[in-house]
Each structure stands twice: as structure tokens, then as C-alpha cells.
Scaffold this active site. Structure first.
Site, PDB file in Angstrom:
ATOM      1  N   SER A  64      32.029  45.886  29.142  1.00 26.88           N
ATOM      2  CA  SER A  64      30.727  45.578  28.549  1.00 26.88           C
ATOM      3  C   SER A  64      29.836  46.820  28.498  1.00 26.88           C
ATOM      4  CB  SER A  64      30.022  44.501  29.377  1.00 26.88           C
ATOM      5  OG  SER A  64      30.855  43.386  29.566  1.00 26.88           O
TER       6      SER A  64
HETATM    7  N1  SAH Z   1      32.708  42.964  33.200  1.00 24.13           N
HETATM    8  C1  SAH Z   1      33.964  43.286  32.582  1.00 24.13           C
HETATM    9  C2  SAH Z   1      34.119  42.467  31.316  1.00 24.13           C
HETATM   10  C3  SAH Z   1      35.516  42.377  30.841  1.00 24.13           C
HETATM   11  S1  SAH Z   1      35.706  41.435  29.354  1.00 24.13           S
HETATM   12  C4  SAH Z   1      33.961  44.772  32.257  1.00 24.13           C
HETATM   13  O1  SAH Z   1      32.879  45.281  31.945  1.00 24.13           O
HETATM   14  O2  SAH Z   1      35.007  45.406  32.277  1.00 24.13           O
HETATM   15  C5  SAH Z   1      35.867  39.797  30.003  1.00 24.13           C
HETATM   16  C6  SAH Z   1      37.054  39.553  30.870  1.00 24.13           C
HETATM   17  O3  SAH Z   1      37.106  38.151  31.165  1.00 24.13           O
HETATM   18  C7  SAH Z   1      38.401  39.902  30.231  1.00 24.13           C
HETATM   19  O4  SAH Z   1      39.050  40.839  31.038  1.00 24.13           O
HETATM   20  C8  SAH Z   1      39.142  38.565  30.193  1.00 24.13           C
HETATM   21  O5  SAH Z   1      40.534  38.698  30.440  1.00 24.13           O
HETATM   22  C9  SAH Z   1      38.457  37.785  31.312  1.00 24.13           C
HETATM   23  N2  SAH Z   1      38.559  36.315  31.225  1.00 24.13           N
HETATM   24  C10 SAH Z   1      38.475  35.531  30.132  1.00 24.13           C
HETATM   25  N3  SAH Z   1      38.636  34.235  30.479  1.00 24.13           N
HETATM   26  C11 SAH Z   1      38.817  34.207  31.834  1.00 24.13           C
HETATM   27  C12 SAH Z   1      39.044  33.179  32.799  1.00 24.13           C
HETATM   28  N4  SAH Z   1      39.130  31.883  32.464  1.00 24.13           N
HETATM   29  N5  SAH Z   1      39.184  33.530  34.096  1.00 24.13           N
HETATM   30  C13 SAH Z   1      39.119  34.826  34.490  1.00 24.13           C
HETATM   31  N6  SAH Z   1      38.923  35.845  33.628  1.00 24.13           N
HETATM   32  C14 SAH Z   1      38.768  35.543  32.316  1.00 24.13           C
END
Ligand code: SAH
Length: 210
Positions: A64
Site C-alpha cells: 500500500s
Molecule cells: N499492508 C500490505 C498490503 C498487502 S495487499 C502491504 O502494504 O504490503 C493485501 C494483502 O491481503 C495481500 O497480500 C492478500 O494476499 C491479502 N489477503 C487478501 N485476502 C485475505 C484473507 N482472507 N486473509 C489474509 N490475507 C488476505
């Protein structure tokens, strides 16, 4: 191993950008000064790490934008005694910031490949450790509940019931809900919610993947 030096001028510029976007909490700004974001972006994109933009990470996901992460964390009003649950570990950058702000961090990521890389990054970047788990964050992590704060990093059209249940009374949750970052506060009487700002997130998906 290729070691990329922290871009001090870029990092300072990023702090000024965060301030201009309403980040005033000195503890949050200090955490951003301390966590080297270039260690959490994919190789080859390090030169973009200190701009306020989201970047692609493996598995079709994104790290993000810094101002989005800062807005979410600031809204939680974290204290050093708090226990926090993060859903959607992704790159681990936000996890790293949280380890500098609270006592205990629990983080769930559905993509096993991403989870495997995060612990090493936390250690190499000099941040604290977090409890990491590959699995479906929609279910929360009931063994360690209740949490003082819950932070969801993937977008959804409804708040998972389990997460509401696993929030402490007095606890705060930030969630990208229907395209809007939303703060939910739990009290003995129930829940209050407030919209913070519009946002775009990858979707919260059920189940887990390798
Ligand atoms: N804060 C993180 C955001 C990553 S994007 C960063 O800045 O790197 C969002 C993430 O949520 C992805 O890696 C995706 O795989 C994860 N995600 C989506 N659905 C999910 C779920 N049900 N449980 C756990 N993770 C999930």
C-alpha cells in the site's frame, strides 16, 4: 546479497509528504523514519520505495501507499501496551511499523509465499518480531483474541463477523469498506463507525493459497 542504502533524502521527503497529508502523530512518523521501506519492495523497485505510491508485490498483490498505511495506523490511536491483529500481511511493511508501535503483533496472510518472506525481512530491517500465520484472515485469529486494534489491508463490502467478535471492548478497527477507509470502535453498548477517506485496495479473498 545486494544491500541498498536507505535513501535519506527520499525518506525525509516522504515524512514531509505524510505530514502534508494529515499525519501528525509523532510516534507514527517516527516509525516511518525507522522502517526501511526499500527492504519491503521487490528487487529492482527500491528506487521507488520512498515515493508515496503503492507498488506491485508478488502474487498480483500490492504494498500500500505510505500515506494510506499511515492514515490507517494513526486512526487506531495505538499505545505501546496494545495487542494488534493485522489481516493481509503482504510485504510486511505495515507489520514492521506495527512492531515498533505496540507490544504484540499478530498478522495473517492468505498467500503462503508472501508469509515466508516476511519474517526474514522483519529481522534484516531491524524491526521487532510478529506472530505470522498463513491462512484466511476473515476468520481472525481466535486463540489470541481479544485484540485492542485490528487492521485490514484488503477491501471488502462487509465487515467479517469474526473480526468484530475478536475486538476488545474499547478496541478500534480500520477496514477498507466499500471503497472507503472506515474506523469502527467497539464499546460495551455496541459499535460506532466513521468514514475516514476514499481508498482503493486489492480484495479480501476467502480461503488461502500457496
Ligand atoms: N499492508 C500490505 C498490503 C498487502 S495487499 C502491504 O502494504 O504490503 C493485501 C494483502 O491481503 C495481500 O497480500 C492478500 O494476499 C491479502 N489477503 C487478501 N485476502 C485475505 C484473507 N482472507 N486473509 C489474509 N490475507 C488476505
Amino acid at each position: 546479497m545486494v544491500i541498498v542504502e536507505i535513501d535519506e533524502r527520499g525518506a525525509q521527503r516522504l515524512i514531509e509528504t505524510l505530514k502534508s497529508k494529515g499525519i501528525k502523530d509523532e510516534r507514527v512518523l517516527e516509525a516511518f523514519r525507522k522502517v526501511p521501506r526499500h527492504m519491503f519492495v521487490p528487487g529492482g523497485l527500491e528506487h521507488k520505495a520512498y515515493y508515496d505510491s503503492a507498488l506491485p508485490i508478488p502474487g498480483g498483490q500490492t504494498i500500500s501507499a505510505p500515506s494510506t498505511v499511515a492514515t490507517m495506523i494513526q486512526a487506531l490511536h495505538l499505545t505501546p501496551r496494545d495487542k494488534v491483529l493485522e489481516v493481509g500481511t503482504g510485504s510486511g511493511f505495515q507489520t514492521a511499523l506495527l512492531t515498533r508501535l505496540v507490544a504484540e503483533v499478530y498478522s495473517i496472510e492468505r498467500n503462503l509465499t508472501l508469509v515466508n518472506e516476511v519474517m526474514d525481512r522483519l529481522i534484516q530491517s531491524g524491526c521487532g518480531t510478529a506472530h505470522l500465520r498463513a491462512g484466511d484472515g476473515i476468520q481472525g485469529w481466535s486463540e489470541y483474541a481479544p485484540y485492542d486494534a485490528i487492521i485490514l489491508s484488503a477491501g471488502t463490502d462487509g465487515i467479517p463477523k469474526q473480526l468484530l467478535e475478536q475486538l476488545n471492548v474499547g478496541g478500534r478497527m480500520v477496514i477498507p469498506l466499500k471503497g472507503c477507509l472506515t474506523l469502527v470502535v467497539k464499546s460495551a453498548q455496541g459499535f460506532r463507525s466513521r468514514e475516514l477517506t476514499e481508498c482503493r485496495f486489492v480484495p479480501l479473498l476467502p480461503g488461502h493459497s500457496s
